[in-house]
Scaffold this active site. Structure first.
Site, PDB file in Angstrom:
ATOM      1  N   TYR A  12     -19.920  32.817  -1.080  1.00 25.11           N
ATOM      2  CA  TYR A  12     -20.579  33.473   0.051  1.00 25.11           C
ATOM      3  C   TYR A  12     -20.270  32.745   1.352  1.00 25.11           C
ATOM      4  CZ  TYR A  12     -24.350  35.872   2.576  1.00 25.11           C
ATOM      5  OH  TYR A  12     -25.070  36.638   3.466  1.00 25.11           O
ATOM      6  N   SER A  25     -23.503  34.969   8.816  1.00 21.10           N
ATOM      7  CA  SER A  25     -24.727  34.436   8.225  1.00 21.10           C
ATOM      8  C   SER A  25     -24.928  33.038   8.785  1.00 21.10           C
ATOM      9  CB  SER A  25     -24.587  34.363   6.697  1.00 21.10           C
ATOM     10  OG  SER A  25     -25.642  33.616   6.112  1.00 21.10           O
TER      11      SER A  25
END
Length: 287
Positions: free
Chosen positions: A156, A143
């Site tokens: 995350y 990401s």
């Protein structure tokens, strides 16, 4: 170069979002598919769409990538169905809203089992098969939050940074061993998927309005479509790109982190405040 035409690919998280878009685009370009997800109905829908457009061989596999035994079984079944399988996309992922103090350890471990260990176990399960091919490719989805880390995303970001580190080290090992396997790590910016809406919330988060605001902010920033993301990933596979950035926002944030590695958040915060102000203004004008 890893050719798509005539290849066979395993894709996790294939029932929705980037995974679904990848499945459709790979099939259009002549690639057979082993598709994995927990959502069996979603897999069936993707397969039906692929079959409308052509005669690619598609196998469907219900898999929870948080369970190593299921990943191992998926790899075995996928290779049985597609003996020449040479592309693996470790795409499945989840999100968890909350600051570090609002997240229980068990919740963080749940996310890591999927977002990080799912990638590691998937890579390990398929690597022997890939190593036997003339050309092969691993795609691990990190990401932009594997390059920089905003507040409220500690779990995350930790997992996505780990995916990046694991992938880059493994890529260097494969190159040193003169392996036929290439590896790309992908850093999407804002992509219009359901990951934010399907996210879990830390047990310490009691403000429902905050969750709604977080989802609204993500939706406002998610400018890239899953189809565009899939096309960019496939271009990266074909060119053997080691790092694939998706979206202008990802390019901007990557550059920002390079120039201001310890102070990028001040700039990001100002940008996000501007986006929020424009959203409020538009909402007021619409009334």
């Amino acid at each position: 170069m890893t050719a798509i035409q005539g290849s066979a690919a395993a894709v996790t998280g294939a029932a929705s979002g980037i995974g679904r878009a990848l499945a459709l685009e790979l099939a259009r370009r002549g690639c057979d598919l082993a598709l994995a997800d927990r959502d069996e109905a979603g897999l069936q829908a993707v397969a039906a769409e692929i079959r409308k457009e052509g005669q690619r061989k598609v196998s469907l596999h219900r898999v929870d990538v948080g369970e190593p035994a299921q990943i191992a079984a998926f790899a075995e079944a996928a290779v049985t169905a597609h003996p020449a399988l040479n592309i693996v996309v470790n795409n499945a992922g989840v999100a968890l809203l909350g600051q570090f103090g609002e997240i229980e350890q068990a919740q963080m471990e749940w996310l890591f089992n999927i977002n990080f260990w799912g990638v590691v176990h998937g890579t390990r399960a398929f690597l022997p098969q890939l190593s036997q091919q003339r050309e092969a490719h691993i795609v691990n989805i990190s990401s932009i939050f594997g390059i920089l880390a905003p507040p409220g995303q500690s779990a995350y970001c930790a997992a996505k940074f780990a995916v990046r580190g694991f992938s880059e080290s493994l890529r260097h090992e494969l190159a040193m061993a003169d392996s036929p396997v290439r590896l790309s790590v992908v850093h999407p910016g804002g992509v219009a998927t359901s990951i934010a809406r399907n996210s879990r919330t830390g047990t310490g988060v009691t403000d429902n309005a905050r969750r709604a605001e977080s989802i609204e902010r993500f939706d406002a920033l998610a400018k890239t479509t899953p189809a565009a993301a899939a096309q960019r990933i496939i271009a990266g596979i074909e060119k053997n790109e080691p790092r694939i950035l998706i979206g202008k926002d990802a390019w901007f944030m990557d550059l920002l982190q390079r120039f201001r590695p310890a102070t990028y958040w001040k700039v990001m915060q100002r940008q996000m405040e501007k986006v929020a102000a424009r959203r409020i203004a538009r909402a007021a004008a619409a009334k």
